[in-house]
Write an enzyme that holds these catalytic residues in place. Structure first.
Site, short mmCIF file in Angstrom:
data_model
loop_
_atom_site.label_atom_id
_atom_site.label_comp_id
_atom_site.label_asym_id
_atom_site.label_seq_id
_atom_site.Cartn_x
_atom_site.Cartn_y
_atom_site.Cartn_z
N ASP A 82 0.88 -1.17 0.00
CA ASP A 82 0.00 0.00 0.00
C ASP A 82 0.92 1.22 0.00
O ASP A 82 2.08 1.13 -0.43
CB ASP A 82 -0.97 -0.05 1.18
CG ASP A 82 -2.30 0.64 0.85
OD1 ASP A 82 -2.32 1.88 0.80
OD2 ASP A 82 -3.31 -0.07 0.63
N LYS A 158 -3.58 -1.16 -7.15
CA LYS A 158 -4.54 -0.33 -6.41
C LYS A 158 -4.20 1.12 -6.67
O LYS A 158 -3.11 1.59 -6.35
CB LYS A 158 -4.45 -0.63 -4.91
CG LYS A 158 -5.32 0.28 -4.05
CD LYS A 158 -5.15 -0.04 -2.56
CE LYS A 158 -5.94 0.94 -1.69
NZ LYS A 158 -5.76 0.63 -0.24
N ASP A 160 -5.16 4.91 -5.92
CA ASP A 160 -5.85 5.85 -5.04
C ASP A 160 -6.13 7.15 -5.79
O ASP A 160 -5.83 7.27 -6.98
CB ASP A 160 -4.98 6.08 -3.79
CG ASP A 160 -5.80 6.30 -2.53
OD1 ASP A 160 -6.95 6.77 -2.63
OD2 ASP A 160 -5.30 6.00 -1.43
N SER A 192 -10.15 3.86 -6.84
CA SER A 192 -10.82 4.68 -5.83
C SER A 192 -11.67 5.78 -6.47
O SER A 192 -12.18 6.66 -5.77
CB SER A 192 -9.79 5.30 -4.89
OG SER A 192 -9.10 4.31 -4.18
N ARG A 217 -13.64 1.33 -4.75
CA ARG A 217 -14.10 1.84 -3.47
C ARG A 217 -15.17 2.88 -3.71
O ARG A 217 -15.06 3.72 -4.60
CB ARG A 217 -12.93 2.45 -2.71
CG ARG A 217 -11.89 1.45 -2.20
CD ARG A 217 -12.35 0.77 -0.94
NE ARG A 217 -12.78 1.77 0.04
CZ ARG A 217 -11.96 2.56 0.71
NH1 ARG A 217 -10.65 2.46 0.55
NH2 ARG A 217 -12.43 3.47 1.55
N ASP A 221 -12.74 5.07 4.07
CA ASP A 221 -11.76 4.09 4.54
C ASP A 221 -12.27 3.43 5.82
O ASP A 221 -12.80 4.11 6.71
CB ASP A 221 -10.43 4.77 4.86
CG ASP A 221 -9.65 5.17 3.63
OD1 ASP A 221 -10.13 4.91 2.51
OD2 ASP A 221 -8.56 5.75 3.79
#
Length: 451
Positions: A82, A158, A160, A192, A217, A221
């Site tokens: 991450d 991933k 963001d 995201s 998402r 969070d």
């Protein structure tokens, strides 16, 4: 080619390729694995806290545990970085690079470590000038970073959305997805995108999101608390008419990580999160210290029967079908299917805190299970088998405060005369299956008293 001409050409490419861009054959069931963020955050102090800092050693240890303690064989087959793995600067060629002290072997070597153990390798970046923690983002380097990820053997990305304009994401996320696909390396794409647009009071274009991302998402969070888990559950229930239709094989709503085994959830609450994520058809991405997790929480994460509901191949997300006075009933259509009737995973969720279990009593017909031959019912946490229950027979469960009872209701066919042994039926052709939520209860949430 001038900069303006390049952008015109890119726009044409995206219009031509972006709409069909993400049928990449990946994530046909919700992804499963381990992510660092919720438990280890951005701890970069490897001098004073080498055991818990974001370093290659941490990810290698977690990978070994996935393999050696049975997680991988249950489907948890991915380890992902991450935020905070990066160096503060790109290299001389403009490529991303890891922090040299915390990742001395490099990212390609870490990826190879995972692959040699039968695991997939995930990475984190941000569609912005910087990541949320202030490390280099991908803006201005989309193709370079996609190519770098492919060169490193990345399997899961991933992306963001800090330090970027949400209005730009409608073009930017598909553009980066295009470059990922162009590499020729299969990479699951986690976005995201809708979350940041919802925060900005924009209406996400879920048609484009579904055609771009494997998962996304759409809410806050998760934090290490029962309150946070409940807020996610409420969001998914209150907005289910908009959320549920977007989920399916290859494209999933992501309510965020599993926090089971950390500090904020009780044993009952941990079972509740696991059960609800199974009903949601959610990615099962653990964020916990697997080196120190207590056995009872490990058993929740490794509950094969609950995982099977989560990974059901139909990929239909469940819905809240009843809510009253702290008691909720959620149901998810699953296989097997017979004569147009689904089987179901059904969660009885107790949001009360009054100190004593609550009895919930329903007939199966009241919650939409109407197959005349009945359903073989099993409690998936306590492994209690209730036998075959007919639609009009009353079914009772006791649900602990802030706890859950999750049952699997499999449609059965009775063989012979007078009710023989239940026989599980394979799925029928999709064209013969009736819509799973077409009954009065699914369409009038909380209006009918069941107990």
């Amino acid at each position: 080619m001038s900069g303006g001409t390049q952008w015109i050409v890119m726009g044409v490419l995206l219009m031509g390729l972006g709409v069909c861009g993400l049928e990449n054959g990946l994530a046909r069931t919700p992804p499963m694995g381990w992510l660092a963020w919720q438990r280890f955050r951005c701890n970069t102090d490897c001098v004073n806290d080498p055991h818990n800092c974001i370093s290659e050693l941490l990810f290698m240890q977690m990978a070994d545990i996935l393999v050696n303690q049975g997680y991988r064989d249950l489907g948890y087959d991915m380890i992902s970085l991450d935020d905070c793995w990066l160096s503060r600067e790109r290299d001389a060629l403009g490529r991303l690079q890891p922090d040299p002290f915390r990742f001395p072997s490099g990212i390609a070597a870490l990826s190879d470590y995972m692959h040699k153990r039968g695991l997939k390798f995930g990475i984190y970046e941000d569609y912005g000038n910087f990541t949320c923690a202030g490390y280099p983002g991908i803006l201005g380097h989309l193709q370079t970073d996609a190519d770098t990820f492919a060169d490193w053997g990345v399997d899961y990305v991933k992306l963001d959305g800090c330090y970027s304009h949400p209005v730009d994401m409608d073009q930017g996320y598909p553009e980066f997805g295009y470059f990922l696909n162009k590499t020729g390396r299969p990479m699951v794409y986690s976005c995201s995108w809708p979350f940041y647009q919802i925060l900005s009071r924009m209406e996400p274009n879920y048609t484009s999101i579904i055609n771009t991302c494997n998962l996304w998402r759409n809410f806050d969070d998760i934090q290490d608390s029962w309150e946070s888990v409940q807020r996610i559950i409420d969001y998914y229930g209150d907005n289910q008419d908009d959320i549920v239709p977007n989920a399916g094989p290859g494209h999933w709503n992501d309510p965020d990580m599993l926090i089971i085994g950390n500090f904020g959830l009780s044993y009952e609450q941990s079972k509740s999160q696991m059960a609800m994520w199974a009903i949601f058809a959610a990615p099962l991405l653990m964020s916990v210290d697997l080196r120190t997790i207590r056995p009872e929480y490990k058993a929740i994460l490794q509950n094969r029967a609950v995982i099977e509901v989560n990974q059901d191949p139909l990929g239909i997300q469940g819905k809240r079908i009843y809510k009253d006075k702290g008691i909720e009933i959620w149901a998810r259509p699953i296989t097997p299917v017979f004569q147009g009737h689904y089987s179901y995973g059904v969660a009885f969720l107790n949001r009360r805190t009054d100190g004593t279990p609550s009895e919930v009593s329903v007939t199966l017909r009241e919650i939409g299970l109407s197959y005349h031959g009945g359903y073989a019912i099993t409690d998936l946490f306590d492994s209690v088998h209730y036998g075959t229950v007919l639609p009009d027979k009353r079914f009772k469960v006791d649900v602990n405060p802030s706890g859950v009872v999750l049952v699997r209701c499999e449609v059965v066919k009775t063989t012979g005369f007078g009710g023989g042994r239940p026989q599980l039926i394979e799925p029928a052709p999709q064209s013969s299956i009736r819509p799973p939520f077409q009954n009065h209860l699914f369409n009038q949430f909380g209006q009918q008293r069941l107990f």
